[in-house]
Design a protein around this motif. Sequence first.
Motif, mmCIF file in Angstrom:
data_model
loop_
_atom_site.group_PDB
_atom_site.id
_atom_site.type_symbol
_atom_site.label_atom_id
_atom_site.label_comp_id
_atom_site.label_asym_id
_atom_site.label_seq_id
_atom_site.Cartn_x
_atom_site.Cartn_y
_atom_site.Cartn_z
ATOM 1 N N VAL A 7 0.835 -1.207 0.000
ATOM 2 C CA VAL A 7 0.000 0.000 0.000
ATOM 3 C C VAL A 7 0.866 1.253 0.000
ATOM 4 C CG1 VAL A 7 -1.722 1.288 1.314
ATOM 5 C CG2 VAL A 7 -1.878 -1.197 1.162
ATOM 6 N N ILE A 8 1.860 1.283 0.865
ATOM 7 C CA ILE A 8 2.726 2.461 0.966
ATOM 8 C C ILE A 8 3.532 2.652 -0.308
ATOM 9 C CG2 ILE A 8 4.713 3.407 2.202
ATOM 10 C CD1 ILE A 8 3.521 2.123 4.738
ATOM 11 N N ILE A 9 4.107 1.581 -0.837
ATOM 12 C CA ILE A 9 4.885 1.672 -2.072
ATOM 13 C C ILE A 9 4.011 2.164 -3.227
ATOM 14 C CG2 ILE A 9 6.171 0.341 -3.797
ATOM 15 C CD1 ILE A 9 7.741 0.788 -1.270
ATOM 16 N N ALA A 10 2.793 1.629 -3.349
ATOM 17 C CA ALA A 10 1.903 2.029 -4.440
ATOM 18 C C ALA A 10 1.516 3.499 -4.339
ATOM 19 C CB ALA A 10 0.648 1.157 -4.443
ATOM 20 N N VAL A 11 1.208 3.982 -3.144
ATOM 21 C CA VAL A 11 0.811 5.385 -2.970
ATOM 22 C C VAL A 11 1.977 6.321 -3.253
ATOM 23 C CG1 VAL A 11 0.080 7.092 -1.256
ATOM 24 C CG2 VAL A 11 -1.082 4.895 -1.397
ATOM 25 N N VAL A 12 3.150 6.002 -2.735
ATOM 26 C CA VAL A 12 4.321 6.863 -2.955
ATOM 27 C C VAL A 12 4.675 6.920 -4.442
ATOM 28 C CG1 VAL A 12 6.802 7.054 -2.530
ATOM 29 C CG2 VAL A 12 5.252 6.611 -0.636
ATOM 30 N N LEU A 13 4.691 5.772 -5.113
ATOM 31 C CA LEU A 13 5.004 5.768 -6.544
ATOM 32 C C LEU A 13 3.933 6.505 -7.352
ATOM 33 C CD1 LEU A 13 6.404 2.195 -7.207
ATOM 34 C CD2 LEU A 13 7.635 4.362 -7.240
ATOM 35 N N PHE A 14 2.668 6.356 -6.978
ATOM 36 C CA PHE A 14 1.601 7.048 -7.691
ATOM 37 C C PHE A 14 1.771 8.556 -7.594
ATOM 38 C CE2 PHE A 14 -2.612 8.955 -8.040
ATOM 39 C CZ PHE A 14 -3.037 8.405 -9.232
ATOM 40 N N VAL A 15 2.083 9.051 -6.410
ATOM 41 C CA VAL A 15 2.266 10.494 -6.237
ATOM 42 C C VAL A 15 3.509 10.974 -6.978
ATOM 43 C CG1 VAL A 15 2.767 12.280 -4.531
ATOM 44 C CG2 VAL A 15 1.002 10.589 -4.070
ATOM 45 N N LEU A 16 4.612 10.262 -6.854
ATOM 46 C CA LEU A 16 5.860 10.697 -7.487
ATOM 47 C C LEU A 16 5.823 10.599 -9.014
ATOM 48 C CD1 LEU A 16 8.549 9.217 -5.098
ATOM 49 C CD2 LEU A 16 7.772 11.586 -5.268
ATOM 50 N N LEU A 17 5.066 9.631 -9.548
ATOM 51 C CA LEU A 17 5.049 9.428 -10.994
ATOM 52 C C LEU A 17 3.823 10.038 -11.675
ATOM 53 C CD1 LEU A 17 6.422 5.807 -11.260
ATOM 54 C CD2 LEU A 17 7.573 7.928 -11.819
ATOM 55 N N GLY A 53 6.585 -0.989 -13.928
ATOM 56 C CA GLY A 53 7.918 -1.569 -13.784
ATOM 57 C C GLY A 53 8.476 -1.410 -12.382
ATOM 58 N N LEU A 54 8.343 -0.214 -11.807
ATOM 59 C CA LEU A 54 8.879 0.019 -10.471
ATOM 60 C C LEU A 54 8.100 -0.725 -9.391
ATOM 61 C CD1 LEU A 54 9.764 3.800 -10.680
ATOM 62 C CD2 LEU A 54 11.343 1.870 -10.547
ATOM 63 N N ILE A 55 6.778 -0.770 -9.520
ATOM 64 C CA ILE A 55 6.004 -1.485 -8.500
ATOM 65 C C ILE A 55 6.270 -2.988 -8.593
ATOM 66 C CG2 ILE A 55 3.783 -1.932 -9.642
ATOM 67 C CD1 ILE A 55 2.536 -0.712 -7.053
ATOM 68 N N THR A 56 6.508 -3.498 -9.783
ATOM 69 C CA THR A 56 6.868 -4.906 -9.935
ATOM 70 C C THR A 56 8.213 -5.194 -9.281
ATOM 71 O OG1 THR A 56 5.644 -5.013 -12.006
ATOM 72 C CG2 THR A 56 7.265 -6.743 -11.617
ATOM 73 N N ILE A 57 9.170 -4.320 -9.478
ATOM 74 C CA ILE A 57 10.489 -4.507 -8.869
ATOM 75 C C ILE A 57 10.395 -4.468 -7.350
ATOM 76 C CG2 ILE A 57 12.752 -3.411 -8.533
ATOM 77 C CD1 ILE A 57 12.592 -2.605 -11.519
ATOM 78 N N PHE A 58 9.701 -3.451 -6.809
ATOM 79 C CA PHE A 58 9.644 -3.313 -5.357
ATOM 80 C C PHE A 58 8.830 -4.410 -4.680
ATOM 81 C CE2 PHE A 58 10.706 1.267 -6.069
ATOM 82 C CZ PHE A 58 11.891 1.247 -5.357
ATOM 83 N N LEU A 59 7.718 -4.818 -5.276
ATOM 84 C CA LEU A 59 6.837 -5.757 -4.597
ATOM 85 C C LEU A 59 7.152 -7.217 -4.886
ATOM 86 C CD1 LEU A 59 3.402 -3.952 -4.850
ATOM 87 C CD2 LEU A 59 5.135 -3.848 -3.062
ATOM 88 N N ILE A 60 7.582 -7.530 -6.095
ATOM 89 C CA ILE A 60 7.814 -8.926 -6.440
ATOM 90 C C ILE A 60 9.296 -9.291 -6.359
ATOM 91 C CG2 ILE A 60 7.623 -10.644 -8.276
ATOM 92 C CD1 ILE A 60 5.044 -9.217 -9.130
ATOM 93 N N ALA A 61 10.155 -8.499 -6.987
ATOM 94 C CA ALA A 61 11.578 -8.850 -7.022
ATOM 95 C C ALA A 61 12.246 -8.624 -5.667
ATOM 96 C CB ALA A 61 12.287 -8.046 -8.104
ATOM 97 N N ILE A 62 12.017 -7.464 -5.052
ATOM 98 C CA ILE A 62 12.642 -7.172 -3.763
ATOM 99 C C ILE A 62 11.797 -7.713 -2.620
ATOM 100 C CG2 ILE A 62 13.392 -5.317 -2.218
ATOM 101 C CD1 ILE A 62 14.044 -3.674 -4.701
ATOM 102 N N GLY A 63 10.486 -7.597 -2.729
ATOM 103 C CA GLY A 63 9.587 -8.113 -1.701
ATOM 104 C C GLY A 63 9.509 -7.223 -0.475
ATOM 105 N N VAL A 64 9.134 -5.968 -0.658
ATOM 106 C CA VAL A 64 9.024 -5.031 0.453
ATOM 107 C C VAL A 64 7.799 -5.388 1.290
ATOM 108 C CG1 VAL A 64 8.677 -2.610 1.073
ATOM 109 C CG2 VAL A 64 10.153 -3.208 -0.848
ATOM 110 N N HIS A 65 8.013 -5.556 2.601
ATOM 111 C CA HIS A 65 6.914 -5.863 3.518
ATOM 112 C C HIS A 65 7.048 -4.980 4.752
ATOM 113 C CE1 HIS A 65 5.596 -9.352 1.273
ATOM 114 N NE2 HIS A 65 6.864 -9.731 1.194
ATOM 115 N N ILE A 66 5.940 -4.371 5.170
ATOM 116 C CA ILE A 66 5.901 -3.597 6.412
ATOM 117 C C ILE A 66 4.754 -4.185 7.227
ATOM 118 C CG2 ILE A 66 5.578 -1.322 7.436
ATOM 119 C CD1 ILE A 66 6.566 -0.142 4.772
#
Length: 69
Positions: A7-17, A53-66
């Motif tokens: 959720v946090i990654i998606a919101v931050v990327l949406f605002v920045l992009l 591309g960025l959300i795929t990298i952060f969520l699937i490849a790196i696996g960011v979890h909070i």
Amino acid sequence: MADWGPVIIAVVLFVLLTPGLLFQIPGRNRVIEFGNMHTSGAAILVHAILYFGLITIFLIAIGVHIHTD
């Protein structure tokens, strides 16, 4: 336990992009323009591809979890 990472990654990327907020690719007069607050169909497409591309990298490849309790 809730996982807030996606959720946090998606919101931050949406605002920045958001096209025209910080930058726009392609711009109206140049390849990249900064802070012009305008947009076009091509810019929306390019920013959507960057977002995907960025959300795929952060969520699937790196696996960011909070996790929260």
